[in-house]
Enzyme design. Structure first.
Site, PDB file in Angstrom:
ATOM      1  N   ASP A 135       0.942  -1.189  -0.025  1.00  0.00           N
ATOM      2  CA  ASP A 135      -0.045  -0.134  -0.180  1.00  0.00           C
ATOM      3  C   ASP A 135       0.850   1.082  -0.016  1.00  0.00           C
ATOM      4  O   ASP A 135       1.998   1.155   0.393  1.00  0.00           O
ATOM      5  CB  ASP A 135      -0.978  -0.152   1.237  1.00  0.00           C
ATOM      6  CG  ASP A 135      -1.512   1.346   1.511  1.00  0.00           C
ATOM      7  OD1 ASP A 135      -2.282   1.407   0.347  1.00  0.00           O
ATOM      8  OD2 ASP A 135      -1.688   1.725   2.577  1.00  0.00           O
ATOM      9  N   LEU A 136       0.248   2.410  -0.370  1.00  0.00           N
ATOM     10  CA  LEU A 136       1.312   3.474  -0.340  1.00  0.00           C
ATOM     11  C   LEU A 136       1.102   4.465   0.889  1.00  0.00           C
ATOM     12  O   LEU A 136       1.987   4.532   1.747  1.00  0.00           O
ATOM     13  CB  LEU A 136       0.891   4.458  -1.625  1.00  0.00           C
ATOM     14  CG  LEU A 136       1.860   5.909  -1.793  1.00  0.00           C
ATOM     15  CD1 LEU A 136       3.145   5.365  -1.968  1.00  0.00           C
ATOM     16  CD2 LEU A 136       1.349   6.561  -2.885  1.00  0.00           C
ATOM     17  N   ASP A 137      -0.056   5.110   0.867  1.00  0.00           N
ATOM     18  CA  ASP A 137      -0.244   5.986   2.004  1.00  0.00           C
ATOM     19  C   ASP A 137      -0.406   5.228   3.463  1.00  0.00           C
ATOM     20  O   ASP A 137      -1.115   4.244   3.483  1.00  0.00           O
ATOM     21  CB  ASP A 137      -1.441   6.810   1.911  1.00  0.00           C
ATOM     22  CG  ASP A 137      -1.604   7.635   0.592  1.00  0.00           C
ATOM     23  OD1 ASP A 137      -0.534   7.904   0.113  1.00  0.00           O
ATOM     24  OD2 ASP A 137      -2.609   8.005  -0.081  1.00  0.00           O
ATOM     25  N   THR A 144       1.286  10.366   4.083  1.00  0.00           N
ATOM     26  CA  THR A 144       0.547  11.463   3.567  1.00  0.00           C
ATOM     27  C   THR A 144      -0.900  11.807   4.181  1.00  0.00           C
ATOM     28  O   THR A 144      -1.234  12.570   3.811  1.00  0.00           O
ATOM     29  CB  THR A 144       0.143  11.148   2.012  1.00  0.00           C
ATOM     30  OG1 THR A 144      -0.100   9.434   2.096  1.00  0.00           O
ATOM     31  CG2 THR A 144       1.452  11.320   1.031  1.00  0.00           C
ATOM     32  N   LYS A 158      -8.659   6.773   6.053  1.00  0.00           N
ATOM     33  CA  LYS A 158      -7.643   6.093   5.561  1.00  0.00           C
ATOM     34  C   LYS A 158      -7.971   4.780   4.644  1.00  0.00           C
ATOM     35  O   LYS A 158      -8.760   4.050   4.871  1.00  0.00           O
ATOM     36  CB  LYS A 158      -6.811   5.312   6.700  1.00  0.00           C
ATOM     37  CG  LYS A 158      -5.810   6.300   7.398  1.00  0.00           C
ATOM     38  CD  LYS A 158      -4.761   5.795   8.200  1.00  0.00           C
ATOM     39  CE  LYS A 158      -3.988   6.875   9.152  1.00  0.00           C
ATOM     40  NZ  LYS A 158      -3.181   6.106  10.088  1.00  0.00           N
ATOM     41  N   SER A 175      -2.541   0.663  -4.280  1.00  0.00           N
ATOM     42  CA  SER A 175      -3.120   1.831  -3.585  1.00  0.00           C
ATOM     43  C   SER A 175      -4.349   2.394  -4.128  1.00  0.00           C
ATOM     44  O   SER A 175      -4.766   2.284  -5.165  1.00  0.00           O
ATOM     45  CB  SER A 175      -1.916   2.991  -3.704  1.00  0.00           C
ATOM     46  OG  SER A 175      -2.462   4.274  -3.362  1.00  0.00           O
ATOM     47  N   ALA A 176      -5.200   2.917  -3.208  1.00  0.00           N
ATOM     48  CA  ALA A 176      -6.164   3.693  -3.763  1.00  0.00           C
ATOM     49  C   ALA A 176      -6.608   4.839  -4.304  1.00  0.00           C
ATOM     50  O   ALA A 176      -7.094   5.671  -4.894  1.00  0.00           O
ATOM     51  CB  ALA A 176      -7.499   3.795  -2.225  1.00  0.00           C
ATOM     52  N   LYS A 196     -11.281  -0.893  -1.520  1.00  0.00           N
ATOM     53  CA  LYS A 196     -11.088  -1.943  -0.389  1.00  0.00           C
ATOM     54  C   LYS A 196     -12.015  -1.617   0.741  1.00  0.00           C
ATOM     55  O   LYS A 196     -12.641  -0.612   0.794  1.00  0.00           O
ATOM     56  CB  LYS A 196      -9.375  -1.471   0.273  1.00  0.00           C
ATOM     57  CG  LYS A 196      -8.329  -1.529  -0.542  1.00  0.00           C
ATOM     58  CD  LYS A 196      -7.074  -0.594   0.189  1.00  0.00           C
ATOM     59  CE  LYS A 196      -6.012  -0.577  -0.774  1.00  0.00           C
ATOM     60  NZ  LYS A 196      -4.821   0.184  -0.459  1.00  0.00           N
ATOM     61  N   GLU A 235      -0.122  -3.229   4.618  1.00  0.00           N
ATOM     62  CA  GLU A 235      -1.215  -2.281   4.810  1.00  0.00           C
ATOM     63  C   GLU A 235      -1.362  -1.610   6.252  1.00  0.00           C
ATOM     64  O   GLU A 235      -1.001  -2.200   7.090  1.00  0.00           O
ATOM     65  CB  GLU A 235      -2.604  -3.166   4.458  1.00  0.00           C
ATOM     66  CG  GLU A 235      -3.218  -2.979   3.275  1.00  0.00           C
ATOM     67  CD  GLU A 235      -3.806  -1.588   3.008  1.00  0.00           C
ATOM     68  OE1 GLU A 235      -3.906  -0.629   3.898  1.00  0.00           O
ATOM     69  OE2 GLU A 235      -3.956  -1.112   1.667  1.00  0.00           O
ATOM     70  N   ASP A 236      -1.801  -0.117   6.017  1.00  0.00           N
ATOM     71  CA  ASP A 236      -2.135   0.269   7.349  1.00  0.00           C
ATOM     72  C   ASP A 236      -3.664   0.373   7.662  1.00  0.00           C
ATOM     73  O   ASP A 236      -3.734   0.977   8.764  1.00  0.00           O
ATOM     74  CB  ASP A 236      -1.317   1.544   7.237  1.00  0.00           C
ATOM     75  CG  ASP A 236      -2.064   2.522   6.313  1.00  0.00           C
ATOM     76  OD1 ASP A 236      -2.274   2.133   5.298  1.00  0.00           O
ATOM     77  OD2 ASP A 236      -2.467   3.844   6.624  1.00  0.00           O
TER      78      ASP A 236
HETATM   79  P1  B16 Z   1      -6.424  10.400  -3.758  1.00  0.00           P
HETATM   80  P2  B16 Z   1      -3.637   4.311   0.124  1.00  0.00           P
HETATM   81  C1  B16 Z   1      -5.457   6.112  -0.124  1.00  0.00           C
HETATM   82  O1  B16 Z   1      -4.350   5.658  -0.396  1.00  0.00           O
HETATM   83  C2  B16 Z   1      -5.539   7.186   1.134  1.00  0.00           C
HETATM   84  O2  B16 Z   1      -5.223   6.223   2.564  1.00  0.00           O
HETATM   85  C3  B16 Z   1      -6.892   7.701   1.380  1.00  0.00           C
HETATM   86  O3  B16 Z   1      -6.720   8.506   2.710  1.00  0.00           O
HETATM   87  C4  B16 Z   1      -7.122   8.689   0.220  1.00  0.00           C
HETATM   88  O4  B16 Z   1      -8.489   9.147   0.489  1.00  0.00           O
HETATM   89  C5  B16 Z   1      -6.975   7.645  -0.985  1.00  0.00           C
HETATM   90  O5  B16 Z   1      -5.999   6.998  -1.105  1.00  0.00           O
HETATM   91  C6  B16 Z   1      -7.384   8.535  -2.407  1.00  0.00           C
HETATM   92  O6  B16 Z   1      -6.360   9.185  -2.612  1.00  0.00           O
HETATM   93  O7  B16 Z   1      -7.356  11.634  -3.356  1.00  0.00           O
HETATM   94  O8  B16 Z   1      -4.953  10.811  -3.747  1.00  0.00           O
HETATM   95  O9  B16 Z   1      -6.686   9.761  -5.208  1.00  0.00           O
HETATM   96  O10 B16 Z   1      -3.593   4.159   1.538  1.00  0.00           O
HETATM   97  O11 B16 Z   1      -4.836   3.066  -0.615  1.00  0.00           O
HETATM   98  O12 B16 Z   1      -2.305   3.928  -0.655  1.00  0.00           O
HETATM   99 MG    MG Z   2      -2.848   3.088   3.349  1.00  0.00          MG
END
Ligand code: B16
Ligand code: MG
Length: 217
Positions: A8-10, A16, A44, A113-114, A144, A168-169
């Protein structure tokens, strides 16, 4: 047989969440809606659309479809000013070292990542070359805990889901990994991520031996 690893990224590679917090808070407060860290926690791993829906719900506020899109764009613009100021120093401790260890052992690596900004973030922190495949908010439609993001990652890597390990966090992310029949590693608090197969506070707690053992089973 070698396993494949999906990150996962964030919250796993970079923090972030603090930037998302600033941007969502400014937007929510501008609409007269309170926004605190506890609410940010609940966003998250949640997509941009669903995050804004939740915030509007919390504030008992409804907006037109057009305004909804404008608000999402505004939040993202604000968020990207933080992203564009990022550099390698934002990489969380021991992440780069562990990626290097996996690379040195020829273990396939994907991002799952989302975020629609995932590629931009990886470029800013110079980690793009570590990833054999990148699956992000631009490739998948189901959020997810649906396993789609990780299943697409496994398929792109040519790995069977049971041979994938996910870092994953978020609770939803751990559920997504479990739903994909993958090994789930929680990065964060044990009591929060209690559905994960293993949990660590961060990558400094994960030994090289543990990673290599995981990769070889
Ligand atoms: P964006 P992950 C997610 O990333 C974040 O945890 C979540 O807080 C955020 O709203 C989502 O990405 C969408 O991000 O606005 O940059 O498209 O944890 O799946 O890497
Ligand atoms: Mg995350």
């Amino acid at each position: 047989k070698t396993k494949a690893f999906i990150f996962d990224l964030d919250g796993v590679i970079v923090d972030t969440a603090k930037f998302h917090f600033q941007a969502w808070k400014r937007l929510a407060n501008g609409l007269g809606i309170d926004f605190d860290h506890e609410q940010n926690e609940q966003l998250k791993g949640v997509s941009r659309v669903n995050s804004l829906k939740k915030i509007l719900d919390w504030g008992n506020t409804s907006v037109s479809e057009e305004e909804f899109i404008q608000l999402m764009d505004k939040k993202n613009e604000d968020y990207l000013t933080y992203v564009d100021a990022m550099d390698e120093s934002e990489i969380l401790p021991q992440v780069k070292e562990k990626l290097q260890l996996l690379k040195d052992n020829n273990i396939p690596i994907a991002l799952g990542s989302a975020s629609k900004n995932a590629r931009r973030i990886l470029d800013k922190i110079n980690l793009t070359p570590f990833f054999d495949e990148i699956v992000d908010g631009t490739n998948v439609t189901k959020a997810k805990p649906d396993p789609e993001v990780f299943l697409v990652g496994a398929e792109k890597l040519g790995a069977q889901p049971e041979y994938c390990v996910v870092f994953e966090d978020s609770i939803a992310g751990i559920q997504a990994a479990n739903n994909a029949q993958m090994t789930s590693i929680g990065i964060g608090q044990k009591n929060v991520l209690n559905q994960a197969d293993h949990t660590f506070q961060d990558f400094t707690e994960i030994s090289d031996e543990f990673l290599i053992k995981l990769a070889r089973i």
